[in-house]
Design a protein around this motif. Structure first.
Motif, PDB file in Angstrom:
ATOM      1  N   TYR A  51       0.978  -1.067   0.002  1.00  0.00           N
ATOM      2  CA  TYR A  51       0.025  -0.026  -0.132  1.00  0.00           C
ATOM      3  C   TYR A  51       0.858   1.292  -0.064  1.00  0.00           C
ATOM      4  CZ  TYR A  51      -3.798   2.966   1.218  1.00  0.00           C
ATOM      5  OH  TYR A  51      -5.048   3.964   1.257  1.00  0.00           O
ATOM      6  N   LEU A  55       0.832   4.317  -2.736  1.00  0.00           N
ATOM      7  CA  LEU A  55       0.429   5.724  -2.178  1.00  0.00           C
ATOM      8  C   LEU A  55       1.702   6.636  -2.557  1.00  0.00           C
ATOM      9  CD1 LEU A  55      -0.813   5.075   1.446  1.00  0.00           C
ATOM     10  CD2 LEU A  55      -1.974   6.036  -0.654  1.00  0.00           C
ATOM     11  N   ILE A  76       2.177   6.088   5.691  1.00  0.00           N
ATOM     12  CA  ILE A  76       0.812   5.644   5.167  1.00  0.00           C
ATOM     13  C   ILE A  76      -0.493   6.998   5.409  1.00  0.00           C
ATOM     14  CG2 ILE A  76      -1.199   4.209   5.135  1.00  0.00           C
ATOM     15  CD1 ILE A  76       0.662   1.914   5.246  1.00  0.00           C
ATOM     16  N   ASP A  77      -0.350   7.308   6.919  1.00  0.00           N
ATOM     17  CA  ASP A  77      -1.369   8.271   7.213  1.00  0.00           C
ATOM     18  C   ASP A  77      -0.937   9.701   6.275  1.00  0.00           C
ATOM     19  OD1 ASP A  77      -2.381   6.648   8.969  1.00  0.00           O
ATOM     20  OD2 ASP A  77      -1.318   7.398  10.886  1.00  0.00           O
ATOM     21  N   GLN A  80      -1.709   9.231   2.548  1.00  0.00           N
ATOM     22  CA  GLN A  80      -3.205   9.248   2.568  1.00  0.00           C
ATOM     23  C   GLN A  80      -3.941  10.458   2.455  1.00  0.00           C
ATOM     24  OE1 GLN A  80      -4.654   6.638   5.482  1.00  0.00           O
ATOM     25  NE2 GLN A  80      -4.985   5.031   4.110  1.00  0.00           N
ATOM     26  N   GLN A  81      -3.455  11.483   3.217  1.00  0.00           N
ATOM     27  CA  GLN A  81      -3.776  12.843   3.440  1.00  0.00           C
ATOM     28  C   GLN A  81      -3.318  13.609   1.987  1.00  0.00           C
ATOM     29  OE1 GLN A  81      -5.953  14.289   5.474  1.00  0.00           O
ATOM     30  NE2 GLN A  81      -6.052  12.233   6.092  1.00  0.00           N
ATOM     31  N   THR A  83      -2.647  12.159  -1.025  1.00  0.00           N
ATOM     32  CA  THR A  83      -3.153  11.694  -2.083  1.00  0.00           C
ATOM     33  C   THR A  83      -4.976  11.891  -2.324  1.00  0.00           C
ATOM     34  OG1 THR A  83      -3.388   9.415  -1.328  1.00  0.00           O
ATOM     35  CG2 THR A  83      -1.366  10.198  -2.621  1.00  0.00           C
ATOM     36  N   ARG A  85      -6.684   9.687  -0.709  1.00  0.00           N
ATOM     37  CA  ARG A  85      -7.011   8.411  -0.543  1.00  0.00           C
ATOM     38  C   ARG A  85      -7.569   8.046   1.200  1.00  0.00           C
ATOM     39  NH1 ARG A  85      -5.573   3.296  -2.843  1.00  0.00           N
ATOM     40  NH2 ARG A  85      -5.079   3.776  -5.127  1.00  0.00           N
ATOM     41  N   GLY A  86      -7.319   8.923   1.826  1.00  0.00           N
ATOM     42  CA  GLY A  86      -7.662   8.518   3.285  1.00  0.00           C
ATOM     43  C   GLY A  86      -8.771   9.767   3.655  1.00  0.00           C
TER      44      GLY A  86
END
Length: 88
Positions: A51, A55, A76-77, A80-81, A83, A85-86
């Protein structure tokens, strides 16, 4: 045969969480800071790596491949922000 997976929340053992249901409000869920994880210094998991690779590509970033679980989670966090995706 359809199966439902139920996870017990640390915040409330009487209210089970289910996969595929509504996302809980992040402000009401208890979560540990990745720096406090007992296994945070272990190498990132395969799913984290996959993942994170996705990302990072979408965000136009390169990251070291030897991150630990806590570092991977934090990235990841963040990604995600970046892109979107989160976003809920």
């Amino acid at each position: 045969m359809r199966r439902t997976v139920t996870l017990m929340s640390d915040a409330d053992q009487n209210q089970p969480e289910t996969l595929g249901g509504e996302r809980p409000d992040p402000s009401t869920t208890a979560s540990k800071d990745p720096e406090q994880w007992v296994t945070g210094d272990e190498p990132m998991t395969g799913p984290q790596r996959s993942y994170l690779d996705t990302l990072a590509r979408e965000a136009g970033e390169e990251l070291p491949a030897d991150l630990n679980k806590a570092e991977a989670s934090e990235n990841i966090d963040r990604l995600q922000q970046k892109t979107g995706r989160g976003a809920n």
